[in-house]
Every structure is written in C-alpha cells, then in structure tokens.
Design a protein around this motif. Structure first.
Motif, PDB file in Angstrom:
ATOM      1  N   GLN A  49       0.830  -1.208   0.000  1.00 28.01           N
ATOM      2  CA  GLN A  49       0.000   0.000   0.000  1.00 28.01           C
ATOM      3  C   GLN A  49       0.865   1.260   0.000  1.00 28.01           C
ATOM      4  N   THR A  50       1.910   1.270   0.817  1.00 23.42           N
ATOM      5  CA  THR A  50       2.783   2.441   0.893  1.00 23.42           C
ATOM      6  C   THR A  50       3.465   2.692  -0.443  1.00 23.42           C
ATOM      7  N   THR A  51       3.948   1.621  -1.077  1.00 22.75           N
ATOM      8  CA  THR A  51       4.568   1.752  -2.398  1.00 22.75           C
ATOM      9  C   THR A  51       3.566   2.275  -3.412  1.00 22.75           C
ATOM     10  N   SER A  52       2.336   1.763  -3.360  1.00 27.77           N
ATOM     11  CA  SER A  52       1.295   2.202  -4.282  1.00 27.77           C
ATOM     12  C   SER A  52       0.954   3.674  -4.080  1.00 27.77           C
ATOM     13  N   LEU A  53       0.919   4.121  -2.819  1.00 25.14           N
ATOM     14  CA  LEU A  53       0.619   5.525  -2.541  1.00 25.14           C
ATOM     15  C   LEU A  53       1.722   6.445  -3.064  1.00 25.14           C
ATOM     16  N   LEU A  54       2.968   6.008  -2.961  1.00 23.32           N
ATOM     17  CA  LEU A  54       4.060   6.786  -3.553  1.00 23.32           C
ATOM     18  C   LEU A  54       3.908   6.858  -5.070  1.00 23.32           C
ATOM     19  N   GLY A  55       3.453   5.760  -5.665  1.00 25.85           N
ATOM     20  CA  GLY A  55       3.170   5.775  -7.101  1.00 25.85           C
ATOM     21  C   GLY A  55       2.082   6.763  -7.460  1.00 25.85           C
ATOM     22  N   ASP A  56       1.036   6.830  -6.623  1.00 28.05           N
ATOM     23  CA  ASP A  56      -0.026   7.807  -6.866  1.00 28.05           C
ATOM     24  C   ASP A  56       0.519   9.235  -6.827  1.00 28.05           C
ATOM     25  N   ALA A  57       1.412   9.505  -5.878  1.00 25.44           N
ATOM     26  CA  ALA A  57       1.997  10.845  -5.784  1.00 25.44           C
ATOM     27  C   ALA A  57       2.799  11.175  -7.034  1.00 25.44           C
ATOM     28  N   LEU A  58       3.573  10.206  -7.516  1.00 29.83           N
ATOM     29  CA  LEU A  58       4.320  10.420  -8.755  1.00 29.83           C
ATOM     30  C   LEU A  58       3.371  10.677  -9.925  1.00 29.83           C
ATOM     31  N   THR A  59       2.244   9.969  -9.940  1.00 32.58           N
ATOM     32  CA  THR A  59       1.270  10.161 -11.016  1.00 32.58           C
ATOM     33  C   THR A  59       0.785  11.594 -11.072  1.00 32.58           C
ATOM     34  N   TRP A  60       0.398  12.135  -9.916  1.00 29.01           N
ATOM     35  CA  TRP A  60      -0.267  13.440  -9.929  1.00 29.01           C
ATOM     36  C   TRP A  60       0.705  14.598 -10.087  1.00 29.01           C
ATOM     37  N   VAL A  61       1.910  14.467  -9.579  1.00 31.55           N
ATOM     38  CA  VAL A  61       2.903  15.512  -9.833  1.00 31.55           C
ATOM     39  C   VAL A  61       3.322  15.482 -11.300  1.00 31.55           C
ATOM     40  N   GLY A  62       3.551  14.289 -11.825  1.00 30.27           N
ATOM     41  CA  GLY A  62       3.876  14.180 -13.245  1.00 30.27           C
ATOM     42  C   GLY A  62       2.750  14.695 -14.115  1.00 30.27           C
ATOM     43  N   LEU A  63       1.499  14.428 -13.698  1.00 30.79           N
ATOM     44  CA  LEU A  63       0.349  14.914 -14.450  1.00 30.79           C
ATOM     45  C   LEU A  63       0.277  16.439 -14.439  1.00 30.79           C
ATOM     46  N   ALA A  64       0.564  17.049 -13.279  1.00 27.87           N
ATOM     47  CA  ALA A  64       0.543  18.509 -13.199  1.00 27.87           C
ATOM     48  C   ALA A  64       1.556  19.127 -14.161  1.00 27.87           C
ATOM     49  N   LEU A  65       2.766  18.563 -14.195  1.00 23.98           N
ATOM     50  CA  LEU A  65       3.788  19.085 -15.090  1.00 23.98           C
ATOM     51  C   LEU A  65       3.444  18.816 -16.553  1.00 23.98           C
ATOM     52  N   LEU A  82       1.840   4.506 -20.351  1.00 26.10           N
ATOM     53  CA  LEU A  82       1.431   5.194 -21.575  1.00 26.10           C
ATOM     54  C   LEU A  82       1.472   6.717 -21.432  1.00 26.10           C
ATOM     55  N   LEU A  83       1.465   7.222 -20.206  1.00 24.84           N
ATOM     56  CA  LEU A  83       1.389   8.673 -19.998  1.00 24.84           C
ATOM     57  C   LEU A  83       2.575   9.446 -20.579  1.00 24.84           C
ATOM     58  N   PRO A  84       3.820   8.913 -20.582  1.00 25.28           N
ATOM     59  CA  PRO A  84       4.917   9.690 -21.172  1.00 25.28           C
ATOM     60  C   PRO A  84       4.742   9.965 -22.663  1.00 25.28           C
ATOM     61  N   PHE A  85       3.863   9.231 -23.343  1.00 28.49           N
ATOM     62  CA  PHE A  85       3.695   9.371 -24.785  1.00 28.49           C
ATOM     63  C   PHE A  85       2.459  10.201 -25.161  1.00 28.49           C
ATOM     64  N   GLY A 106       7.695  15.747  -6.524  1.00 28.40           N
ATOM     65  CA  GLY A 106       8.152  16.963  -7.188  1.00 28.40           C
ATOM     66  C   GLY A 106       9.668  17.042  -7.254  1.00 28.40           C
ATOM     67  N   SER A 107      10.321  16.630  -6.169  1.00 29.10           N
ATOM     68  CA  SER A 107      11.783  16.627  -6.167  1.00 29.10           C
ATOM     69  C   SER A 107      12.330  15.607  -7.159  1.00 29.10           C
ATOM     70  N   VAL A 108      11.689  14.428  -7.236  1.00 29.86           N
ATOM     71  CA  VAL A 108      12.115  13.395  -8.187  1.00 29.86           C
ATOM     72  C   VAL A 108      11.938  13.884  -9.623  1.00 29.86           C
ATOM     73  N   ALA A 109      10.799  14.540  -9.890  1.00 28.59           N
ATOM     74  CA  ALA A 109      10.535  15.048 -11.237  1.00 28.59           C
ATOM     75  C   ALA A 109      11.569  16.088 -11.651  1.00 28.59           C
ATOM     76  N   ALA A 110      12.014  16.873 -10.673  1.00 26.13           N
ATOM     77  CA  ALA A 110      13.026  17.878 -10.982  1.00 26.13           C
ATOM     78  C   ALA A 110      14.346  17.229 -11.380  1.00 26.13           C
ATOM     79  N   LEU A 111      14.619  16.027 -10.875  1.00 19.31           N
ATOM     80  CA  LEU A 111      15.880  15.352 -11.158  1.00 19.31           C
ATOM     81  C   LEU A 111      15.850  14.557 -12.462  1.00 19.31           C
ATOM     82  N   ILE A 112      14.740  13.879 -12.748  1.00 18.14           N
ATOM     83  CA  ILE A 112      14.734  12.963 -13.897  1.00 18.14           C
ATOM     84  C   ILE A 112      13.845  13.438 -15.040  1.00 18.14           C
ATOM     85  N   GLY A 113      13.039  14.479 -14.823  1.00 19.10           N
ATOM     86  CA  GLY A 113      12.192  15.004 -15.881  1.00 19.10           C
ATOM     87  C   GLY A 113      10.721  14.668 -15.678  1.00 19.10           C
TER      88      GLY A 113
END
Length: 455
Positions: free
Chosen positions: A18-34, A92-95, A156-163
């Motif tokens: 569950q914790t891993t999945s929640l971190l994935g959700d956070a990555l989804t929504w920050v990546g989606l915002a950008l 599929l979201l990166p494309f 957000g910090s991860v996105a700043a590092l890897i795109g």
C-alpha cells in the motif's frame, strides 16, 4: 502500539504494498501537473481539475461495487490485477500528446484504483484478526493521510531530477513492486462463504445507507466532515493552481515547484507528529477547527507573494490539512461501535471524495478566470464556508462514550422497584440477574443549542 500490527508478516507485506502504491499515486499526480502545464500552459488548471474530478468520480461510483466483488472472489487476485493494469496505464502517460488522452488514461487508471482501495481496506481485518485490527486500520489510515500530502513533495523533487515525463516510468515501477509483494503472499485472501453470503443478500444497500446515516447524525463527526469540505476547497487550490502560479506567474521551473510542494508535505509531517503528541489534551473538534482555519488562511495572501513566502504559507497549509483529516478519522473510531465502523469508514470515503469532486472544478474555474487572484478568492470562499459550518454545525458537546457493561448483582425489589422476572422469582426476596450499565458520557466542551432556541 500503532506498529504492533506489523508483527503480522501478511499485513506487513500488504502495508508495504500500500505504501509503495501511494508513492506511485503521488508520482502520477505531480507528473500529471507538469504534463498538463506542458500541453496547456496557463490553461493547465482546467486540465488538472478535469482529471482530478474524473478521479473522485470513479471512486464514488465504483467503490461500492468493488466491495461487493471483494466478498465473492480471491482478494489477492483483485489487488494484483489492479496493480498490473495501473502499471500498464501509467506507462502510456509519457507518450501523451493531446489533452483528451490525459482524460482517458486518468479515468481508466482510477477505475482500477477504485477497486484497489476498498478491497485493501476490507482485507485488513481478514489477515490481522480481532486484536490487531484497530491498530492496523489506524496505521493504514495515518499512512494514507500522510503520503497524500507528503508524497507530492517527494514526487516533485524526483521530477526535478529525472524530468516530468520520465517520472511516469518510475511510477510504473512502484506499481510492479507492489504487485509482486502481494502476489508472493501465501495462499488466498478469500472470505468464508458464510460471510460472503451474509454480506451480499440484500444487505449492501442497507449498510451503505446506515453508514451515511451515522455520519450525519453524530454531531462531532458531521461537523468534522463539513470542515473537510472547507479544507478540500483550499487543498484543491493548492493541488490544481500551484504549478501554474510557480511556473506561469513566478516564471520558475520544475525544481522550484518541487520545493513548494515539499514544503506542503513537511507541514503535514509536522502536524502529524504534533497531533500524536498532544491529541489527548485537546478535543478532536478543536483540532479540526484549527486545521480548517490554518489551511484556509494560508491561501489568503498567496496570490501576491514570491517563492520563499509561498513555501512558508504552503507549510502552514500542509499542517492545517492534516489537522483536519487525522482527527476526523479518529473521531469515527472513538464514537462508532466496532461492528459498524466498516460501513461508516466506507461512507466517509465516498462523501469526503465528493467534497473534492466539488472543489476541483471550482479550483480549475478560479485558476482559469482569475489567474492573478485564484488563491485569494479560494481563501475567501473557504472562510465564508468555515464561518457557516462553525455557526450551524458546531456540536453542542463533545462526548466520549464507553461501551455498555453487563454484570450481575444481588438486589431486592420493593414496591417502587419492579420489572419483569422469570417465573418462580418472588418479590421481596434477594435475587440476581444480568444488569446493563448504559454508556457513560463525559462532556468536554459546551455549546449553545441554537436549534433548541429556534424551535
């Protein structure tokens, strides 16, 4: 202790998933915002509000169905399948090159998210047993609330590092890890047929109705739920409009956006620690009022500040958001009998997401039409609603209720103390029978009953 339930290896693995999945959700929504800002620019608020509205719509519509299915088939299969499909969708979201593709993928993603969450919640008591069930639920709920606001800062910090687009591949990896953790659990996660039948033969709708009724008839819980609407209006402004303000108005980059969202998460962490330390000293409703005021007032000057002050304001807002959410979860555990908590938590999940379904479109509309004053107007709307809730729904008293206690004691009935007995018990002679002490109520706060004087 809160972490005692982690001694159960099956729950510990479920919790890790569950914790891993929640971190994935956070990555989804920050990546989606950008990604939304990349495709729509200053109109990104509309894209985000639409996607987030689709998210909560899927939750509200499909979670009850997911709970019914979880009572019929192996829950491990549901949990693994939802993770694998979500992994494929986020890959599929990166494309994505069109806004409508965002909408389609986000709705599909949250269809399966809606099946995962209630299935996971229903599985906790199945694997932990009666003794560890309360601690496991509390730990899971606290983690959900904490990562819901801390996760975006990390992401957000991860996105700043890897795109911005590459973050979705890391997101997919988190879902794969969670799926493997659940797949390697021994045996099946299936309820006994007797339990399944009792839960599906005409009782589903009655339980849903009963859970909602309990939410709205208990004064402190009803008050806290209404304050969650206030907090969601402010929270939606932060999630929807921060990226446009930081990158559009302030002309800053991904890294600065990550800093701002990290400040929001740090504030949530501080409030979680503070709530655990002083929760016994203040009433739950006091925390809720304080939190709603903090998150709403933090937005008031936010449309006119630079990056350093914005980070401070978002830290305060993060504190307020958790001061509303954590006590609301605890109130249900405090005031609802254990045999009814499941349906009440389920009803609360649906209603609290309905608040966000209202708040996200409002945030998108304000961000699109008042891009220079969206936080100011969002704060004023929240403050007006806060005052209305405080004046109309503030509970008359806040009580702790203890379960009724049955015991036997010897007594003699005189002419003033009579009730029905079994045959053969003479009046006036000593005898015993089971006797119930009704719940004891200890009032901590006192309020004027406005409804009493208005009748």
């Amino acid at each position: 202790m809160l972490f005692r339930s982690l001694r159960n290896p099956v729950f510990a693995r479920l919790y890790a998933a569950q914790t891993t999945s929640l971190l994935g959700d956070a990555l989804t929504w920050v990546g989606l915002a950008l990604l939304a800002f990349e495709l729509a620019g200053q109109k990104s608020a509309i894209v985000l509000s639409g996607a987030l509205t689709l998210r909560v719509t899927a939750f509200v519509l499909l979670s009850p169905l997911a709970g019914a299915i979880a009572d019929r088939i192996d829950r491990k299969m549901i949990l693994v399948t939802t993770h694998v499909i979500r992994m494929l969708i986020v890959s599929l979201l990166p494309f994505v090159t069109k806004v409508w593709q965002i909408y389609a993928l986000i709705f599909a993603l949250n269809v399966f998210n809606a099946f995962f969450t209630p299935t996971y919640q229903a599985t906790i008591p199945l694997v932990t047993g009666q003794n560890d069930y309360p601690q496991a639920i509390a730990l899971s709920a606290a983690t959900f609330q904490l990562l819901g606001v801390l996760g975006p800062g990390i992401a957000g910090s991860v996105a700043a590092l890897i795109g911005a687009r590459q973050v979705f591949f890391l997101d997919a990896l988190t879902f794969l890890v969670a799926a493997v953790l659940i797949f390697t659990l021994p045996g099946q996660l299936r309820v006994q047929p007797s339990l399944s039948n009792s839960a599906t033969k005409g009782r589903t709708w009655r339980d849903i109705k009963n859970g909602t009724t309990r939410l709205f008839t208990d004064a402190p819980i009803r008050y806290a739920l209404a304050m969650q609407l206030v907090a969601s209006i402010a929270g939606a402004q932060i999630l929807v409009n921060t990226v446009g303000y930081v990158q559009g108005t302030l002309k800053l980059g991904n890294m600065q956006y990550g800093w701002v969202m990290a400040a929001f998460g740090i504030g949530a962490t501080i409030s979680a620690v503070a709530f655990g330390a002083i929760s016994r000293r203040l009433a739950r409703t006091t925390f809720v009022l304080l939190g709603a005021a903090l998150v709403t007032l933090a937005l008031l000057p936010a449309s006119y500040v630079g990056l350093p002050l914005l980070m401070i304001l978002w830290l305060v807002a993060g504190m307020g958001q958790n001061f509303v959410n954590l006590p609301t979860q605890t109130l249900i555990a405090d005031r609802i009998p254990s045999d009814a908590q499941g349906r009440v938590y389920g009803a609360h999940f649906a209603w609290s997401h309905l608040w966000w379904a209202v708040s996200y479109p409002l945030a998108g509309w304000l961000g699109s039409n008042f891009s220079d004053r969206e936080f100011l107007y969002g704060s004023l709307i929240g403050l007006m609603l806060l005052v209305v809730v405080q004046l109309t729904l503030s509970p008359q008293d806040y009580e702790h209720e203890h379960e009724s206690i049955w015991h036997e004691h010897e007594h003699i009935h005189d002419e003033h103390h009579q009730h029905e007995h079994h045959q053969g018990i003479p009046i006036g002679e000593p005898h015993t029978h089971p006797h119930e002490h009704l719940p004891m109520r200890h009032s901590h706060l006192y309020f004027v009953d406005l409804h009493h004087y208005s009748r």
